[in-house]
Structure formats: C-alpha cells, structure tokens
Design an enzyme around this catalytic site. Structure first.
Site, PDB file in Angstrom:
ATOM      1  N   GLU A 118      -8.473   8.838  -3.473  1.00 36.37           N
ATOM      2  CA  GLU A 118      -9.581   9.352  -2.640  1.00 36.37           C
ATOM      3  C   GLU A 118     -10.874   8.580  -2.949  1.00 36.37           C
ATOM      4  O   GLU A 118     -11.941   9.161  -3.126  1.00 36.37           O
ATOM      5  CB  GLU A 118      -9.796  10.846  -2.906  1.00 36.37           C
ATOM      6  CG  GLU A 118      -8.512  11.657  -2.811  1.00 36.37           C
ATOM      7  CD  GLU A 118      -8.713  13.146  -2.961  1.00 36.37           C
ATOM      8  OE1 GLU A 118      -8.435  13.875  -1.993  1.00 36.37           O
ATOM      9  OE2 GLU A 118      -9.154  13.593  -4.032  1.00 36.37           O
ATOM     10  N   CYS A 166     -10.906  22.131  -0.507  1.00 31.98           N
ATOM     11  CA  CYS A 166     -12.300  21.837  -0.882  1.00 31.98           C
ATOM     12  C   CYS A 166     -13.213  21.686   0.331  1.00 31.98           C
ATOM     13  O   CYS A 166     -14.387  22.066   0.286  1.00 31.98           O
ATOM     14  CB  CYS A 166     -12.356  20.575  -1.742  1.00 31.98           C
ATOM     15  SG  CYS A 166     -11.461  19.167  -1.046  1.00 31.98           S
TER      16      CYS A 166
HETATM   17  O1  FUB Z   1     -11.113  17.828  -7.167  1.00 35.19           O
HETATM   18  C1  FUB Z   1     -11.791  18.749  -6.331  1.00 35.19           C
HETATM   19  C2  FUB Z   1     -11.771  18.245  -4.916  1.00 35.19           C
HETATM   20  O2  FUB Z   1     -10.434  18.134  -4.464  1.00 35.19           O
HETATM   21  C3  FUB Z   1     -12.328  16.869  -4.725  1.00 35.19           C
HETATM   22  O3  FUB Z   1     -13.709  16.815  -4.588  1.00 35.19           O
HETATM   23  C4  FUB Z   1     -11.634  16.428  -3.497  1.00 35.19           C
HETATM   24  O4  FUB Z   1     -11.683  15.046  -3.298  1.00 35.19           O
HETATM   25  C5  FUB Z   1     -10.240  16.944  -3.718  1.00 35.19           C
HETATM   26  O5  FUB Z   1      -9.498  16.067  -4.483  1.00 35.19           O
HETATM   27 ZN    ZN Z   2     -12.926  18.037   0.405  1.00 35.34          ZN
END
Ligand code: FUB
Ligand code: ZN
Length: 668
Positions: free
Chosen positions: A331, A425
């Site tokens: 990511e 999230c």
């Molecule tokens: O790790 C918490 C959240 O979940 C992150 O900010 C997102 O990218 C997802 O991986």
């Molecule tokens: Zn998110």
C-alpha cells in the site's frame, strides 16, 4: 500571533469543565476550532475558525454531507455492531464473551466513527446523534483497564501489551481515540471520551519516551492525536510524547523487529527525509503529525523538512486526482514518477491523510499551494472513495478500470463499491472527513479572513477586534462564480483574501462594480473598512483543460486527462455510444470541448463532451509487432464522440470500464 477572540456560537457545554480544561485555559484558543486547532502560541500563519463558525449551507458539499449524516453515519454504527468492533470492546470489558474479530486495529474504526458523529453534531445538534455517541462512548470506557491501557483486541487475546508495536497498532488506535475525544468535547461538551483519552494518554506518557521505553508504533497517527489532546487539555507531556514519536523514527528502533523500515516511514529521520516513501497512509499521517509538532514547538527546521517532502510528493508521487500511493504492494508510494493508472492504489485513507497534511502546511505557511493540493485531493482522490448515496465505498482508487477486470481480492474495485471491508479503515475515515469539512473552508489571521475552499456557506471569523460574518453563494465546482457578501463587520479595516487556484488563469474579482484581473495561484486580497451588504465577486474561469503528464510518468505517455475547475474527469462506459469501448477510445485534442450541466445525471454533474476516435481492435495472437521506423501514424479509426463525467462519480451506475488518462488520437 495573538489569540483569536470568540466568534460564532459554540454548542452549549452539557457538563462542568474539569481539571484538564482548566490546565488548557492558559494557552488554548478561547473557542476551540475544528480538526487541527493550533494553540494561540503555535507558529502558524493562519488560524482555523471554531466549529460552527464556518458552515456549508448548500450545494455540492452540502449534498455529500447530507448523505454522510443521513445514511453513512447511521449505517456505520450498524456496521460497527455487525462486524464485531463493538463486541470486541464488550468482550474486553467483560460484558460479553467470545473471540476477538477483525483486524487488530478494529477499535480505530469505532473512534473514527465517534469523531465523525461528533463533528456532525457540531454541524447540527441532534438528540439522536448525541445518544448514539454516548452509548458507544460507554462501551469504549467500560473496556479501559484501570491503569488507562485500552486496546480491545490485545486485551482479549491476552498475549501482552506492546509485544509487537510495529504491527499491533496500539498507539494508532490511541491516536484515533484522542482525536475523537477532542472532537466530542469541542462539539458536544461531553467529557466522557476525553476522560478515557486522558487516562490512556497519561498511561502512554508514563510508558514511552526518551527516559522510558524506547519504542514507536508501526503506524503513525498517535502524533496528530497527542498534539490535539495537548491542545485541548494544555497538558504538555502529550506534546512532548508526540515530539518523541516523531523524532524516534529513522533511528533503527524497528530494526530489532526484523522488518523493512521503509514501509513504516522508519528508514530516515523525519527531519532528514526528502520525500515520502513506504506505506502511503503511514507516511502522510506521520508528516501531518510532525507538522503539528513543528508549529507547536516553533521548530522551523522540522517544518522546512516537511515543506521539502510535500513538494517532492506533489512533483513526483501524486496522481492527477490527488491520489497518493502507487503500489498495491505494501500500500505504498512508488518511486518518483511511478504513477500507473490501472494499478494505482491511491487508498482513500491516503487522500484523507494528504488533505490533513496539506491543511496543516497551509495553516503553518499560508501558502496557497497547499490549499490547491487539498482541494484537488478532496474533489477527486478522496471523493471517489464514497458513493453518491454515501454508504458504499472504494478502498482503492485506480485511474483506469479495464473491461473484464477480475475482482481478485477484497479491496478490488472490480467488485464495484462495497458497503464495508474486512479492513474497514476507509469508510469511517470518509465519514469524519465529510463531517469536519466545514473546518477547512476558511481561516483568519491578524489581518483578516481567508477563504480557501468554495462552497455556499456562512463564515464568521475574528477580525479587527470584532467578528466579521460573511455569506458565500456559489455553485462551485460546476460554476466559477463565488459571491461573497459581508453580513456584519467591525468598523476597523481588515483584509478579505480569496484563493485563486493555480489552474484559474484569467480569473477576475469585482469589487464595488469594478472588475480587476487577479493572479492564479495566489490570494486575491481586498483591504478596507467593510460594511454590511458589501459584495465582492470572484469569477474563476471554468474552461475545460486538457492536461498531459511529465513524460517521466511513462505509464500515461501519449495520454491526456480532462479537467475543469478542481474536478478531474473520467470516461465511463455508461456514457459512450453503443459499440464503443472505453478501453479503445482515443481523444481528438483539436476537437472542440463542450460542457453541459446535467441535473438528472449522477445527482447533478457537469459533463464534458469531446471529439474522439475508436480504433477497431481485434483479438491478436501476440500483442506486439515490429516497431515502425517511419514517423508514427495514428491508426485509422472511426469517429466516436467522447462523454466524460467527474471521476469522483464513477461506478455509481455499476462497475465497468473507466479511464482518466485517455490516449491522444493524433499519436500512434
Ligand atoms: O493499518 C491500518 C490501516 O489499514 C492502514 O492505514 C490502511 O492502509 C490499511 O492497511
Ligand atoms: Zn483506508
């Protein structure tokens, strides 16, 4: 910078202020502001306005906020119930039994939702919203351990606290709790969540820091939350801990866990970093928190480092949509100019973190480049993450979706918009962004009032020893006219500043019937003694722009994107003539560009019509061919009119082919 005087009506406090509020009184602003509210002594150029003092009253953002209030927030509460977030807290409290469900950071979704509900209550109080917050706050408070520790999943699993901080998200959850608590007390006056936050904050202060345990969470956000908790309570140890967490990164602390440090923004100390790298949400949350620390501690060197990083992000790692994060792998941000359209990750949370960072940089510097960046992120990379109805989401926001795309995993846009995710999230993050949006409209300083984001709105700000009240009328972003009327003003002179976006070449400002040209990428300013009834009108040219990328963005060489005002456009299959596939379309850059406002389409959007061509592609046994040495000739192709819709509105009529970057018809 002197403390602002109170302006605008704050919701009535429903409980007595406590010790913490007394501690805060010495340096907090008279009326607390919305998200990111620097103290009066922070080194910021601009001050945010208090909650309720800037309010969207109609138009584009009002529609989004209505859907957020009426659909997303209520359904979000149901999701927290059905996905197990609230049960995790009940189990941790001992009022229910069972196993922990969901990712380790499930609590953070509850806190983001609470934050959204609080800002929303601040916008428009309602008994229902207050009751919902109180009920969820009670569930949270019951799960807290006597020494202040709180993390339901860790408590239920019983393997011990802070055993794997790079992954456990214990500080991450705390950070979201702090911000939610601050929002709650600022908007409702309720101190329930704040008391939980203070106990947890104190526990963190006793546990981590230079002369305590050296450790830092793998996912930043505690920094922003701790600074906000400091701003609300006046307890400087929260600010010191935030500073510690910022400075602790990049010194090998996470090496002992055997993980790759880039992912965690832990490869280089923040003040030495020159770019953004690693996991995109982590990187921008860290930068936003560092900006909070920098302004509160008047740390010009840290702010300079963040200025450098933001500039490098804008110049080399930002999608035209304002989306951030090029890689599905981890990511993460990619290398400079690595911005593929089809495989773009551009997580909705990263755009939100980008807006938060941009806003803090704007407050710190007053530089409109940050307001421009924030506006781009908001109208495109962020807004694409939520359906027009408000309760279906994208986690990943590509700039191209191919015919026949296969949904190979939970987050894949090929599923179409989804009501929730296993890792949820983004949805409650969107909710808190939309419900706090009013706070991003305007700021004030000792000189006057600045309008940054255009929406029909009412803005009240402290100026010239009194309060100026302005009403803004506009149909932005569809129409470029922004009419500002002074409703009330002190008798002293003050300056009204209106942001003229960088794209708005040819903008004009009319004052007292006299029109003058204003500079794009700057603030147009008018200084005078204002009277009720005075009007200024800014006209931003809403010419359709064809944009091409730096050729180092190899993935989109030979393509153009369509932009109009702050809105980036996309071609979506639903709008093309029968037999013309979006994947095949080419844009004729010399053909006229026309616009039509379509109130009936996608909740009311302006569409762009362009000339195009649609080469007939047939299936090939091998998709490569000998390169031609002669000057490249465009392929023969049928004419095909192209209709583009705002990118943010795509996939509201089902999922299908879409692209932002369209190959030019005059190139091979
Ligand atoms: O790790 C918490 C959240 O979940 C992150 O900010 C997102 O990218 C997802 O991986
Ligand atoms: Zn998110």
């Amino acid at each position: 910078m002197s403390a602002p005087t109170s302006a605008g009506a704050a919701p009535e406090r429903v409980q007595e202020p406590s010790r913490a509020a007394d501690e805060a009184a010495h340096e907090r602003t008279e009326l607390p502001a919305g998200p990111a509210a620097p103290t009066a002594r922070a080194a910021t150029r601009l001050r945010p306005v208090p909650p309720g003092a800037a309010r969207v009253t109609g138009g584009f953002w009002a529609d989004r906020q209505r859907a957020n209030r009426e659909t997303a927030i209520p359904s979000g509460q149901e999701r927290l119930e059905s996905a197990g977030n609230l049960d995790n807290l009940r189990i941790a409290a001992g009022t229910a039994t069972g196993e922990a469900r969901g990712p380790i950071f499930m609590d953070s979704d509850v806190y983001k939702w609470l934050e959204a509900a609080a800002w929303e209550y601040g916008r428009q109080p309602s008994e229902e919203l207050l009751e919902a917050q109180r009920a969820v706050t009670e569930i949270v408070a019951a799960a807290q351990q006597p020494d202040g520790y709180l993390d339901s999943v860790v408590q239920i699993e019983g393997k011990g606290r802070y055993r794997d901080l790079p992954w456990s998200h214990e500080h991450y959850c705390a950070g979201h709790l702090f911000q939610a608590a601050v929002a709650q007390v600022r908007c409702t006056g309720d101190r329930g969540l704040l008391e939980v936050a203070i106990r947890l904050g104190d526990h963190l202060v006793e546990t981590f820091g230079e002369d305590r345990r050296h450790d830092v969470d793998g996912h930043p956000v505690a920094e922003m939350g701790l600074v906000e908790l400091y701003r609300e309570t006046g307890n400087r140890s929260y600010l010191e801990l935030a500073r510690y967490f910022v400075e602790a990164r990049g010194h090998g602390l996470m090496d002992s866990y055997g993980k790759e440090p880039t992912y965690f923004s832990d490869r280089v100390p923040v003040r030495e970093q020159t770019t953004v790298e690693g996991h995109a949400v982590r990187a921008v949350y860290l930068a936003a928190g560092a900006a909070d620390v920098a302004v509160e501690l008047e740390d010009a060197e840290l702010l300079e480092a963040l200025t450098r990083q933001f500039a490098h992000m804008l110049a080399t790692k930002t999608y035209v949509t304002g989306g951030l994060g090029a890689r599905w792998d981890w990511e993460a941000f990619g290398d400079p100019y690595e911005l593929p359209a089809d495989r773009a990750y551009a997580e909705t949370c990263a755009a939100i973190g980008g807006v938060q960072w941009a806003w803090r940089m704007l407050l710190a510097t007053g530089d409109p480049v940050y307001a421009d960046a924030g506006e781009r992120m908001l109208h495109n990379g962020f807004l694409a993450g939520v359906s027009l109805g408000g309760a279906e989401y994208f986690y990943v926001n590509p700039l191209q979706h191919r015919d026949g795309a296969h949904p190979d995993e939970n987050r894949s846009p090929a599923h179409g918009r989804r009501g929730w995710f296993d890792c949820a999230c983004c949805p409650p993050n969107i909710m808190r962004m939309l419900s706090s949006l009013d706070g991003y409209l305007a700021t004030s300083d000792d000189d006057g009032v600045q309008l940054h984001l255009y929406a029909s709105s009412e803005v009240t700000a402290a100026v010239g020893g009194g309060a100026a009240r302005l009403s803004v009328e506009t149909d932005y972003p569809w129409d470029g006219r922004v009419r500002v009327q002074v409703q009330e003003s002190p008798e002293a002179e003050w300056t009204l500043s209106l942001r003229v976006p960088g794209w708005a070449e040819g903008a004009t400002l009319t004052v007292d019937g006299e029109q003058q040209a204003v500079t794009a990428g700057a603030y147009a300013t008018v200084r005078r003694v204002w009277s009720a009834g005075d009007v200024v009108e800014l006209v931003l040219p809403m010419t359709v722009r064809l944009t091409e990328a730096d050729e180092r963005v190899d993935a989109v060489r030979g393509c153009v994107a369509i932009e109009r005002g702050p809105v980036v456009y996309a071609v979506e299959q639903a709008d093309q003539p029968d037999g013309v596939l979006v994947d095949d379309l080419r844009l004729d850059v010399s053909a006229p560009l026309e616009t039509e406002h379509r109130p009936d389409l996608l909740a009311g959007v302006t569409v762009v019509r362009a000339g195009g061509r649609s080469p007939a592609h047939t299936a090939q046994p091998w998709p490569y061919r000998p390169a031609t040495t002669a000057a490249a000739q465009p392929q023969p192709a049928e004419e095909a009119p192209v209709t583009a819709v705002p990118y943010f509105a795509w996939a509201n009529r089902g999922i299908g082919p879409m692209r932002v970057w369209i190959p030019r018809a005059d190139r091979a």
